[in-house]
Design an enzyme around this catalytic site. Structure first.
Site, PDB file in Angstrom:
ATOM      1  N   MET A  28       0.851  -1.199   0.000  1.00 10.63           N
ATOM      2  CA  MET A  28       0.000   0.000   0.000  1.00 10.63           C
ATOM      3  C   MET A  28       0.884   1.247   0.000  1.00 10.63           C
ATOM      4  O   MET A  28       0.432   2.342   0.337  1.00 10.63           O
ATOM      5  CB  MET A  28      -0.929  -0.017   1.212  1.00 10.63           C
ATOM      6  CG  MET A  28      -1.892  -1.204   1.174  1.00 10.63           C
ATOM      7  SD  MET A  28      -3.399  -0.933   2.097  1.00 10.63           S
ATOM      8  CE  MET A  28      -2.767  -0.723   3.738  1.00 10.63           C
ATOM      9  N   HIS A  35       9.235  -3.537   3.441  1.00  4.47           N
ATOM     10  CA  HIS A  35       8.868  -3.706   2.031  1.00  4.47           C
ATOM     11  C   HIS A  35      10.121  -3.983   1.180  1.00  4.47           C
ATOM     12  O   HIS A  35      10.093  -4.807   0.259  1.00  4.47           O
ATOM     13  CB  HIS A  35       8.196  -2.440   1.485  1.00  4.47           C
ATOM     14  CG  HIS A  35       6.935  -2.053   2.197  1.00  4.47           C
ATOM     15  ND1 HIS A  35       6.860  -0.964   3.032  1.00  4.47           N
ATOM     16  CD2 HIS A  35       5.698  -2.608   2.195  1.00  4.47           C
ATOM     17  CE1 HIS A  35       5.624  -0.847   3.500  1.00  4.47           C
ATOM     18  NE2 HIS A  35       4.899  -1.831   3.020  1.00  4.47           N
ATOM     19  N   GLY A 144       4.781 -10.357   3.618  1.00  4.38           N
ATOM     20  CA  GLY A 144       5.533 -10.304   4.870  1.00  4.38           C
ATOM     21  C   GLY A 144       4.908 -11.161   5.959  1.00  4.38           C
ATOM     22  O   GLY A 144       3.678 -11.229   6.085  1.00  4.38           O
ATOM     23  N   GLN A 150      -2.814 -12.621   7.372  1.00  2.22           N
ATOM     24  CA  GLN A 150      -3.017 -12.317   5.946  1.00  2.22           C
ATOM     25  C   GLN A 150      -2.304 -13.354   5.073  1.00  2.22           C
ATOM     26  O   GLN A 150      -2.876 -13.900   4.126  1.00  2.22           O
ATOM     27  CB  GLN A 150      -2.476 -10.912   5.678  1.00  2.22           C
ATOM     28  CG  GLN A 150      -2.295 -10.554   4.231  1.00  2.22           C
ATOM     29  CD  GLN A 150      -1.872  -9.099   4.067  1.00  2.22           C
ATOM     30  OE1 GLN A 150      -2.664  -8.200   4.283  1.00  2.22           O
ATOM     31  NE2 GLN A 150      -0.625  -8.859   3.700  1.00  2.22           N
TER      32      GLN A 150
HETATM   33  P1  AMP Z   1       1.441  -2.967   3.492  1.00  4.91           P
HETATM   34  O1  AMP Z   1       2.007  -1.906   2.595  1.00  4.91           O
HETATM   35  O2  AMP Z   1       1.435  -2.589   4.937  1.00  4.91           O
HETATM   36  O3  AMP Z   1       0.130  -3.497   2.996  1.00  4.91           O
HETATM   37  O4  AMP Z   1       2.455  -4.189   3.402  1.00  4.91           O
HETATM   38  C1  AMP Z   1       2.812  -4.722   2.164  1.00  4.91           C
HETATM   39  C2  AMP Z   1       3.582  -5.993   2.404  1.00  4.91           C
HETATM   40  O5  AMP Z   1       4.745  -5.699   3.176  1.00  4.91           O
HETATM   41  C3  AMP Z   1       2.784  -7.044   3.186  1.00  4.91           C
HETATM   42  O6  AMP Z   1       3.057  -8.329   2.635  1.00  4.91           O
HETATM   43  C4  AMP Z   1       3.339  -6.912   4.566  1.00  4.91           C
HETATM   44  O7  AMP Z   1       3.237  -8.102   5.328  1.00  4.91           O
HETATM   45  C5  AMP Z   1       4.785  -6.580   4.276  1.00  4.91           C
HETATM   46  N1  AMP Z   1       5.406  -5.933   5.448  1.00  4.91           N
HETATM   47  C6  AMP Z   1       4.973  -4.823   6.091  1.00  4.91           C
HETATM   48  N2  AMP Z   1       5.757  -4.556   7.156  1.00  4.91           N
HETATM   49  C7  AMP Z   1       6.713  -5.528   7.182  1.00  4.91           C
HETATM   50  C8  AMP Z   1       7.810  -5.827   8.052  1.00  4.91           C
HETATM   51  N3  AMP Z   1       8.087  -5.076   9.115  1.00  4.91           N
HETATM   52  N4  AMP Z   1       8.562  -6.901   7.776  1.00  4.91           N
HETATM   53  C9  AMP Z   1       8.295  -7.691   6.698  1.00  4.91           C
HETATM   54  N5  AMP Z   1       7.270  -7.478   5.850  1.00  4.91           N
HETATM   55  C10 AMP Z   1       6.490  -6.410   6.084  1.00  4.91           C
END
Ligand code: AMP
Length: 282
Positions: A28, A35, A144, A150
């Site tokens: 997002m 990320h 992640g 999720q």
């Molecule tokens: P988001 O932008 O928050 O929807 O996250 C996008 C992707 O990045 C998702 O697969 C999350 O699980 C992953 N993600 C977000 N924060 C972390 C983190 N601290 N460590 C690893 N993956 C992450």
């Protein structure tokens, strides 16, 4: 690096690349080191890396932060370019004019843990991930482990719906003091930022206690006392099977501990495997 804003444009762009291994990293935006670790894994595992940046309205509840969700596209694009991303998919809207008519649900995994405070959240996630899969048709997609529920739900969707996509989980990236990185951490004021540390500390403490032979219930109660001492009343602090997300009575190599709590107005989540280090290296 190309930036495509419509399904038609990205499809046309990817068409000549079919035959190479294509990885998708859905995000997002407001990219951080978490990320970036996903992008690096994608680069390692595939020939072509697509990062999607889309704040999906369907996964936000009515009183959630959709309107204030941080948008930092210029900076995100710079990061992607530096990481060698091939294509950014940055659509303005993926839904019909009057909103979603078709949604997806995993009946026995979406209504527990985070699904209790966020009842339609995972239906929104699955629906948009399914759309992204249909538009980009990647060979692999990286998610992640920070958002473990999720990840587990997406794995279930892919397996039950026979989607020809490999789902890869990527380890949680933390700040140096232990807080799991999240785009929402920027909502925390300095005292909340300090308080937020208790989440990762408590799950590590409980894991240590269990591994030293302490009973699970007693260890969880100790964790709850610790949270209370810091004025935190969690939405949940539970041990579950990491594949099925069902509660576990005994500790197995698939046991994982999950926590979610509001710090001020910001809802944070974290999780940890209860495997021992030696089981981790098996
Ligand atoms: P988001 O932008 O928050 O929807 O996250 C996008 C992707 O990045 C998702 O697969 C999350 O699980 C992953 N993600 C977000 N924060 C972390 C983190 N601290 N460590 C690893 N993956 C992450």
């Amino acid at each position: 690096m190309n930036i495509s804003q419509t399904p038609e444009k990205i499809r046309a762009l990817i068409a000549p690349l079919r035959g190479q291994r294509i990885a998708l990293v859905p995000t997002m935006g407001c990219l951080h080191a978490g990320h970036i670790s996903l992008i690096r894994k994608a680069k390692y595992l595939a020939d072509v890396v697509v990062v999607s940046i889309y704040v999906n309205p369907l996964q936000f509840g009515e009183n959630e932060d959709f309107n204030q969700y941080p948008k930092t596209f210029e900076k995100d694009a710079e990061i992607c370019k530096n990481e060698g991303v091939d294509v950014i998919f940055h659509p303005e809207n993926l839904y019909p004019e009057n909103g979603a008519r078709v949604t997806l649900k995993v009946s026995d995994m979406s209504n527990m843990l985070c699904g209790i405070a966020r009842p339609s959240h995972f239906d929104g996630v699955l629906t948009v991930v399914n759309m992204l899969f249909n538009i980009i048709q990647p060979n692999i997609a990286i998610f992640g482990e920070k958002d473990w529920q999720q990840l587990a739900i997406i794995r279930r969707m892919v397996s039950d719906l026979h989607m020809p996509i490999e789902i890869v989980g990527s380890e949680i990236i933390r700040e140096t003091d232990g807080l799991a990185m999240s785009s929402r951490n920027r909502y925390l004021n300095p005292s909340e930022r300090q308080q937020s540390l208790v989440l990762s500390e408590v799950i590590r403490l409980i894991k240590n206690n269990i591994q030293q032979g302490e009973k699970t219930t007693k260890s969880i109660n100790l964790g709850m006392d610790n949270l209370k001492k810091h004025d935190i009343s969690p939405d949940y602090l539970e041990i579950r099977n990491e594949i099925t997300l069902q509660p576990e009575n005994t500790i197995t190599p698939q046991s994982r501990m999950f926590i979610a709590a509001k710090i001020g107005k910001t809802r944070l989540i974290d999780n940890i495997s209860l495997k021992t280090e030696s089981e981790n290296t098996l």
